[in-house]
Design a protein around this motif. Structure first.
Motif, PDB file in Angstrom:
ATOM      1  N   SER A 181       3.142   8.806   0.495  1.00  0.00           N
ATOM      2  CA  SER A 181       3.392   7.634  -0.338  1.00  0.00           C
ATOM      3  C   SER A 181       2.635   7.762  -1.652  1.00  0.00           C
ATOM      4  N   ASP A 182       3.380   7.748  -2.763  1.00  0.00           N
ATOM      5  CA  ASP A 182       2.738   7.733  -4.077  1.00  0.00           C
ATOM      6  C   ASP A 182       2.118   6.379  -4.380  1.00  0.00           C
ATOM      7  N   LEU A 183       2.714   5.319  -3.817  1.00  0.00           N
ATOM      8  CA  LEU A 183       2.213   3.974  -4.067  1.00  0.00           C
ATOM      9  C   LEU A 183       0.854   3.755  -3.399  1.00  0.00           C
ATOM     10  N   CYS A 184       0.784   4.116  -2.090  1.00  0.00           N
ATOM     11  CA  CYS A 184      -0.471   3.920  -1.348  1.00  0.00           C
ATOM     12  C   CYS A 184      -1.393   5.123  -1.436  1.00  0.00           C
ATOM     13  N   GLU A 185      -0.878   6.233  -1.954  1.00  0.00           N
ATOM     14  CA  GLU A 185      -1.647   7.472  -2.086  1.00  0.00           C
ATOM     15  C   GLU A 185      -2.259   7.886  -0.744  1.00  0.00           C
ATOM     16  N   ASN A 186      -1.407   7.953   0.262  1.00  0.00           N
ATOM     17  CA  ASN A 186      -1.845   8.400   1.581  1.00  0.00           C
ATOM     18  C   ASN A 186      -0.757   9.265   2.216  1.00  0.00           C
ATOM     19  N   ILE A 187      -1.088   9.878   3.332  1.00  0.00           N
ATOM     20  CA  ILE A 187      -0.133  10.683   4.103  1.00  0.00           C
ATOM     21  C   ILE A 187      -0.087  10.117   5.509  1.00  0.00           C
ATOM     22  N   VAL A 188       1.120   9.862   5.994  1.00  0.00           N
ATOM     23  CA  VAL A 188       1.323   9.309   7.337  1.00  0.00           C
ATOM     24  C   VAL A 188       2.136  10.307   8.145  1.00  0.00           C
ATOM     25  N   LEU A 189       1.691  10.593   9.360  1.00  0.00           N
ATOM     26  CA  LEU A 189       2.438  11.451  10.284  1.00  0.00           C
ATOM     27  C   LEU A 189       2.727  10.673  11.554  1.00  0.00           C
ATOM     28  N   LEU A 190       3.944  10.811  12.054  1.00  0.00           N
ATOM     29  CA  LEU A 190       4.322  10.225  13.342  1.00  0.00           C
ATOM     30  C   LEU A 190       4.956  11.308  14.196  1.00  0.00           C
ATOM     31  N   SER A 191       4.379  11.536  15.365  1.00  0.00           N
ATOM     32  CA  SER A 191       4.884  12.544  16.296  1.00  0.00           C
ATOM     33  C   SER A 191       5.164  11.893  17.641  1.00  0.00           C
ATOM     34  N   VAL A 192       6.318  12.209  18.225  1.00  0.00           N
ATOM     35  CA  VAL A 192       6.761  11.563  19.462  1.00  0.00           C
ATOM     36  C   VAL A 192       7.285  12.628  20.419  1.00  0.00           C
ATOM     37  N   ASP A 193       6.950  12.505  21.694  1.00  0.00           N
ATOM     38  CA  ASP A 193       7.630  13.265  22.732  1.00  0.00           C
ATOM     39  C   ASP A 193       7.795  12.372  23.954  1.00  0.00           C
ATOM     40  N   ALA A 194       8.590  12.827  24.922  1.00  0.00           N
ATOM     41  CA  ALA A 194       8.936  11.979  26.066  1.00  0.00           C
ATOM     42  C   ALA A 194       9.136  12.835  27.302  1.00  0.00           C
ATOM     43  N   GLN A 195       8.986  12.207  28.449  1.00  0.00           N
ATOM     44  CA  GLN A 195       9.308  12.844  29.719  1.00  0.00           C
ATOM     45  C   GLN A 195       9.576  11.764  30.765  1.00  0.00           C
ATOM     46  N   ILE A 196      10.193  12.179  31.856  1.00  0.00           N
ATOM     47  CA  ILE A 196      10.528  11.251  32.935  1.00  0.00           C
ATOM     48  C   ILE A 196       9.558  11.471  34.084  1.00  0.00           C
ATOM     49  N   VAL A 197       8.899  10.396  34.496  1.00  0.00           N
ATOM     50  CA  VAL A 197       7.925  10.439  35.582  1.00  0.00           C
ATOM     51  C   VAL A 197       8.270   9.334  36.571  1.00  0.00           C
ATOM     52  N   SER A 198       8.441   9.701  37.837  1.00  0.00           N
ATOM     53  CA  SER A 198       8.760   8.716  38.888  1.00  0.00           C
ATOM     54  C   SER A 198       9.975   7.881  38.511  1.00  0.00           C
ATOM     55  N   ASN A 199      11.003   8.555  37.966  1.00  0.00           N
ATOM     56  CA  ASN A 199      12.282   7.922  37.606  1.00  0.00           C
ATOM     57  C   ASN A 199      12.136   6.835  36.547  1.00  0.00           C
ATOM     58  N   GLU A 200      11.133   6.981  35.671  1.00  0.00           N
ATOM     59  CA  GLU A 200      10.970   6.093  34.530  1.00  0.00           C
ATOM     60  C   GLU A 200      10.714   6.929  33.283  1.00  0.00           C
ATOM     61  N   LEU A 201      11.215   6.454  32.148  1.00  0.00           N
ATOM     62  CA  LEU A 201      11.067   7.181  30.891  1.00  0.00           C
ATOM     63  C   LEU A 201       9.749   6.784  30.222  1.00  0.00           C
ATOM     64  N   LEU A 202       8.872   7.770  30.050  1.00  0.00           N
ATOM     65  CA  LEU A 202       7.590   7.551  29.385  1.00  0.00           C
ATOM     66  C   LEU A 202       7.592   8.259  28.037  1.00  0.00           C
ATOM     67  N   MET A 203       6.967   7.648  27.051  1.00  0.00           N
ATOM     68  CA  MET A 203       6.933   8.209  25.711  1.00  0.00           C
ATOM     69  C   MET A 203       5.485   8.245  25.213  1.00  0.00           C
ATOM     70  N   ARG A 204       5.126   9.381  24.609  1.00  0.00           N
ATOM     71  CA  ARG A 204       3.801   9.529  24.002  1.00  0.00           C
ATOM     72  C   ARG A 204       3.977   9.714  22.501  1.00  0.00           C
ATOM     73  N   SER A 205       3.167   9.007  21.716  1.00  0.00           N
ATOM     74  CA  SER A 205       3.292   9.127  20.264  1.00  0.00           C
ATOM     75  C   SER A 205       1.911   9.120  19.621  1.00  0.00           C
ATOM     76  N   GLN A 206       1.836   9.770  18.474  1.00  0.00           N
ATOM     77  CA  GLN A 206       0.630   9.720  17.647  1.00  0.00           C
ATOM     78  C   GLN A 206       1.015   9.375  16.226  1.00  0.00           C
ATOM     79  N   GLN A 207       0.264   8.437  15.657  1.00  0.00           N
ATOM     80  CA  GLN A 207       0.440   8.057  14.259  1.00  0.00           C
ATOM     81  C   GLN A 207      -0.867   8.335  13.523  1.00  0.00           C
ATOM     82  N   TRP A 208      -0.791   9.140  12.464  1.00  0.00           N
ATOM     83  CA  TRP A 208      -1.954   9.513  11.683  1.00  0.00           C
ATOM     84  C   TRP A 208      -1.824   8.944  10.265  1.00  0.00           C
ATOM     85  N   VAL A 209      -2.949   8.476   9.712  1.00  0.00           N
ATOM     86  CA  VAL A 209      -3.009   8.039   8.320  1.00  0.00           C
ATOM     87  C   VAL A 209      -4.184   8.767   7.674  1.00  0.00           C
TER      88      VAL A 209
END
Length: 405
Positions: A181-209
Motif C-alpha cells: 500500500s502506497d497510502l499506508c506505506e506498509n506490506i501485508v501478506l495473507l497465506s492460507v492452507d486447508a485440510q480435512i480432519v475428522s470429516n471437518e474442513l479446517l483452515m490455517r491462515s497467517q496475516q503479516w503487516v
C-alpha cells in the motif's frame, strides 16, 4: 429397516433352498438355468411393502431404478418431495447427486445446480448466480479478496466423501497474497492452507503487516490486524481488546527479544489464534496473526460451526458449545504436511522477497509473483507450472465454448 432386512434374508433363504431342491431332483435343468432372486422378480405387493419401510427419499430413489418400479410405486411418492418439504427434498437430491459428479444440492432453492459456476474461493468471480449471490459470505480477511460461501465448503467435503470426480480439491483454499500500500506505506501478506480432519474442513491462515521500526506503534493505533473474527474485533474490555493485546506483544518483544506465542480462542465461533510481533532486522517490525478455523462438515448451511463465522445470530434452538482451548490448532498441526514453524518461515521469506510491478515476476525457486487483476499493488504467488496449466485450461474452455456456438 430391520423388518425389511429380515424379509429380504428370508426370501434369499427360500430361493436358495428352492435352488438346492431343484439341483437334487434335476428339474428344471440346473446347468442351463440359474435361479437368482432379483428385486424386480418380486410381486408388486412385496415391492410396495418394502418401499413402505424405507424413508421417503430412499423410496423415491427406488422408483427411479426403472420404469416398472416407477409404475408399481406410483406417483404419490413424489408428492412428498415438493418444495413445501425442503428437508426431505434436500435429502433426496443429496442421494441423487452422489451419481451426478457435476452437480450439487443448493439449499436455498432446494434444487440441483451445476458445479461449474462455483469458482474457487481464491478466484474473484465476474458474475454470480442468483443463489450464490444471495448466499452469505465469510470474509476471511478484510484486505483480501477471498470470500467463502457454503457451497465452497460443501464441494470440498463432497470430494472428500465421494471421490476426485466430485467437488473441489483442497488446493482451492490454498493461496498466498501480498499487498503493498502506497497510502499506508506498509506490506501485508495473507497465506492460507486447508485440510480435512475428522470429516471437518479446517483452515490455517497467517496475516503479516510489515512496518519500519520507527512506526511500530501503528501496529497498535492503526489496528492493521483488527479483524480476527466478528466477535473479537470489537471487544470493549480494557484488558482484553486487541490494541492492548498487541501492545503487550510489542513490549515482550522489546524486553525479551521474542514474543509469546500462547494460543487464544474465540468463545462464540470455532477458532484458535495467536497474535505475535516479530523483529525482521533492517526490513522492519511485523505483526503476525495466525488463525486456525473450523468451517464445519459442509452438510448443511445451518451447521452452527459454519454459521457462527458469518456474524449472524444463531437460532434459539441452535447453540454453539465453545471448543477446548487449542483443540483446533492441535487437530490441524497434528496432520499438517507443513509444520507451523515451516509455514511461518515460508511466509517470512515470501513477505521479504522481491516483487516488481509488472504482470509476472519470476523467482529462482520456480514460483512467480503474478499481479491480481492487473492491480500494481497486489500479487498472488503461484508455481510456474501450475500457472501454465491454468492458462492452458482457460484456452481449452474458450475454444470448446467457441466451437459449440
Amino acid at each position: 429397516m430391520m423388518a425389511w432386512w429380515r424379509l429380504w434374508r428370508s426370501l434369499e433363504w427360500m430361493t436358495e433352498s428352492h435352488r438346492q431342491l431343484e439341483d437334487r431332483t434335476g428339474f428344471p435343468d440346473s446347468k442351463s438355468k440359474t435361479n437368482t432372486l432379483k428385486l424386480s422378480d418380486l410381486p408388486p405387493e412385496l415391492i410396495i411393502l418394502i418401499a413402505s419401510m424405507l424413508s421417503t427419499q430412499s423410496a423415491a430413489c427406488l422408483s427411479l431404478c426403472n420404469r416398472a418400479m416407477s409404475q408399481i410405486l406410483g406417483p404419490n411418492i413424489w408428492h412428498c418431495l415438493n418444495p413445501q418439504n425442503p428437508g426431505i427434498r434436500a435429502s433426496f437430491l443429496s442421494d441423487l447427486s452422489k451419481d451426478l459428479p457435476q452437480h450439487f444440492v443448493c439449499y436455498r432453492c432446494v434444487q440441483l445446480h451445476a458445479r461449474s459456476p462455483v469458482q474457487w474461493p481464491r478466484t474473484t468471480p465476474k458474475t454470480l448466480t442468483r443463489c450464490l449471490g444471495e448466499e452469505p459470505a465469510f470474509v476471511h480477511c478484510s484486505q483480501s479478496g477471498i470470500l467463502l460461501r457454503f457451497p465452497h465448503i460443501q464441494l470440498a467435503m463432497n470430494r472428500h466423501h465421494l471421490g476426485p470426480s466430485h467437488g473441489f480439491p483442497l488446493e482451492a483454499f490454498q493461496s498466498t497474497e501480498v499487498i503493498e500500500s502506497d497510502l499506508c506505506e506498509n506490506i501485508v501478506l495473507l497465506s492460507v492452507d486447508a485440510q480435512i480432519v475428522s470429516n471437518e474442513l479446517l483452515m490455517r491462515s497467517q496475516q503479516w503487516v510489515l512496518l519500519p521500526h520507527n512506526r511500530r506503534d501503528e501496529l497498535v493505533t492503526k489496528r492493521f490486524l483488527h479483524h480476527i473474527c466478528h466477535h473479537i474485533w470489537a471487544l470493549g474490555k480494557a484488558g482484553d481488546n486487541l490494541p492492548t493485546l498487541m501492545k503487550s506483544r510489542l513490549d515482550l518483544l522489546e524486553e525479551q527479544g521474542r514474543c509469546c506465542t500462547s494460543t487464544a480462542q474465540c468463545l462464540k465461533c470455532p477458532m484458535d489464534f495467536v497474535l505475535d510481533a516479530v523483529d525482521l532486522g533492517e526490513r522492519g517490525i511485523a505483526g503476525c496473526l495466525t488463525r486456525w478455523i473450523n468451517l464445519g462438515a459442509g452438510l448443511h448451511p445451518a451447521d452452527p460451526k459454519w454459521r457462527s463465522h458469518l456474524g449472524k445470530s444463531l437460532p434459539r434452538e441452535v447453540t454453539y458449545e465453545p471448543h477446548p482451548l487449542g483443540s483446533i490448532r492441535s487437530s490441524f498441526e497434528n496432520q499438517a504436511a507443513i509444520s507451523f514453524k515451516d509455514f511461518t518461515a515460508r511466509n517470512i521469506y515470501n513477505l521479504l522477497s522481491r516483487r516488481e510491478r509488472k504482470l509476472i515476476t519470476r523467482r529462482a525457486d520456480g514460483f512467480i509473483w503474478k499481479l491480481v487483476c492487473r492491480d500494481p499493488h497486489r500479487w498472488c504467488l503461484e508455481h510456474a507450472e501450475q500457472s501454465l496449466g491454468w492458462a492452458l485450461a482457460r484456452i481449452s474452455r474458450f475454444l470448446s465454448s467457441k466451437y459449440r456456438q
